[in-house]
Design a protein around this motif. Sequence first.
Motif, mmCIF file in Angstrom:
data_model
loop_
_atom_site.group_PDB
_atom_site.id
_atom_site.type_symbol
_atom_site.label_atom_id
_atom_site.label_comp_id
_atom_site.label_asym_id
_atom_site.label_seq_id
_atom_site.Cartn_x
_atom_site.Cartn_y
_atom_site.Cartn_z
ATOM 1 N N CYS A 289 54.781 26.474 51.619
ATOM 2 C CA CYS A 289 53.937 27.501 51.019
ATOM 3 C C CYS A 289 54.583 27.994 49.728
ATOM 4 O O CYS A 289 53.967 28.024 48.695
ATOM 5 N N GLY A 290 55.856 28.351 49.811
ATOM 6 C CA GLY A 290 56.539 28.829 48.623
ATOM 7 C C GLY A 290 56.817 27.710 47.634
ATOM 8 O O GLY A 290 56.813 27.912 46.439
ATOM 9 N N THR B 177 55.092 24.764 47.253
ATOM 10 C CA THR B 177 53.984 23.822 47.189
ATOM 11 C C THR B 177 53.849 23.239 45.801
ATOM 12 O O THR B 177 53.929 23.957 44.805
ATOM 13 N N GLY C 203 48.287 21.844 49.445
ATOM 14 C CA GLY C 203 48.865 22.955 48.699
ATOM 15 C C GLY C 203 48.028 23.377 47.511
ATOM 16 O O GLY C 203 46.805 23.447 47.577
ATOM 17 N N CYS D 74 57.101 34.532 52.125
ATOM 18 C CA CYS D 74 56.278 33.652 51.295
ATOM 19 C C CYS D 74 56.820 33.463 49.882
ATOM 20 O O CYS D 74 56.195 32.780 49.074
ATOM 21 N N THR E 269 49.551 33.221 41.207
ATOM 22 C CA THR E 269 50.520 32.437 41.974
ATOM 23 C C THR E 269 50.771 33.058 43.340
ATOM 24 O O THR E 269 50.689 32.381 44.371
ATOM 25 N N ASP E 270 51.085 34.342 43.364
ATOM 26 C CA ASP E 270 51.413 35.001 44.631
ATOM 27 C C ASP E 270 50.212 35.092 45.558
ATOM 28 O O ASP E 270 50.323 34.868 46.770
ATOM 29 N N LYS F 260 49.546 31.931 47.355
ATOM 30 C CA LYS F 260 50.434 31.694 48.496
ATOM 31 C C LYS F 260 49.913 32.399 49.748
ATOM 32 O O LYS F 260 50.020 31.869 50.863
ATOM 33 N N CYS G 217 54.199 30.389 56.178
ATOM 34 C CA CYS G 217 54.683 30.187 54.817
ATOM 35 C C CYS G 217 55.956 29.366 54.924
ATOM 36 O O CYS G 217 56.938 29.810 55.525
#
Length: 394
Positions: free
Chosen positions: A41-42, A44, A85, A232, A281-282, A285, A296
Amino acid sequence: MPSRRPDQLTEPGWQEVALARRRPARCIALLLALALGAAGCGGTPEAGTNGPSFDFAAVDDTVATFVAASGLNGAGLIIVHREFGVIHHEHWGVFDEDRVSLIASSTKMVTAGVLLRLQDDGLLDIDMPIAEYVEWGVGNPEITTAQLLSNSSGLIGLFEPNPYTCMWVSDTTLQECAAEIMTTEADNDDVIPPDTRFRYGGGQWQVAGGVAEAVSGKSWNELVHEIYVQACGLEVFGYSSPFDQVQMDGFKHPPGFKNNPDELRDSANPSMEAGAYTNTTDYGKLLLMHLRGGMCDNTRVLSSEALTLMHRDRIGAVYDGNAFGSGTGYGMGWWVDRANGHISDGGAFGSAPWLDLDDGYGVFVLTESSSETSSALAGYLRELIDTAIAQGLA
């Protein structure tokens, strides 16, 4: 992070769920993607690094045309897929992947997740009256956390004459505000029995935050940092109470916010329903975490049971309720489109996230405008994105 119940340790991960849903030919692509490290997740990868190739040219052209025609300062778009992703990430105008915006009601699904996480950890039963957990709950002793998170508590909503003024100020605490809302006599003639009518937003969300702090013994910002930011790898996501800190413009993105969270004072009373700030971006996630069964990377954020509760149409199931029309339901932090099953959490300041749980993808459209503008743009994009993903996986 808090310890897990034994049953959480044996839940299938998103990979197993995805494998079970895919047709054999697509399972091969998934296995290749996983082998090449596309599962995180972080961490990807961006579109095209592994897995299928998706053509979003028509999507990008539509956004560019819309931004110009609407006189917007720009836009951001991220599309994530359960198996592959981040499959598209683009920005226009002054936007880039680091631009921070206020997201108003797109905060709600994040807030609801904190309360469901506390249930996962055995600290809270969302179906128990909150009076079992907080002394000030006796003001409305029948209300449960589940009702708060589904806008069904019976407390006065956002679009009605609202006596809960503490929800708009930063110089109090979440506990004090929640207690004030639950014990005020100013709403006595307007509170209705819980689970009888959908009343969107308002003080009930501050009450939910107060419950979270009380049962966890932690501040709201500590909970968000522990549950989401660390797990995450979020870089800028946070909560504030911007309404008395920056110049506002009704239900439009505040012109007084200059895209820097440092402008906002730390507040012990962050807005639970509309106080988050983030970038594409965040938030991408977080959407991916919802698609991947609450994971995550290798860290469980939410149980699959918690996600099911958040995503299902609670108001329809519990009291045959409707959210602004018979075609729309509501879960916990998520609107539910009863025609196609898509769930969304649009915000007044120009953010439009949605998830297609069946086809395994999520989208976050970010503009600094209004909910009408971002919803219109999202409406133009939905079919184009659906088609591009289907063609890429064919």
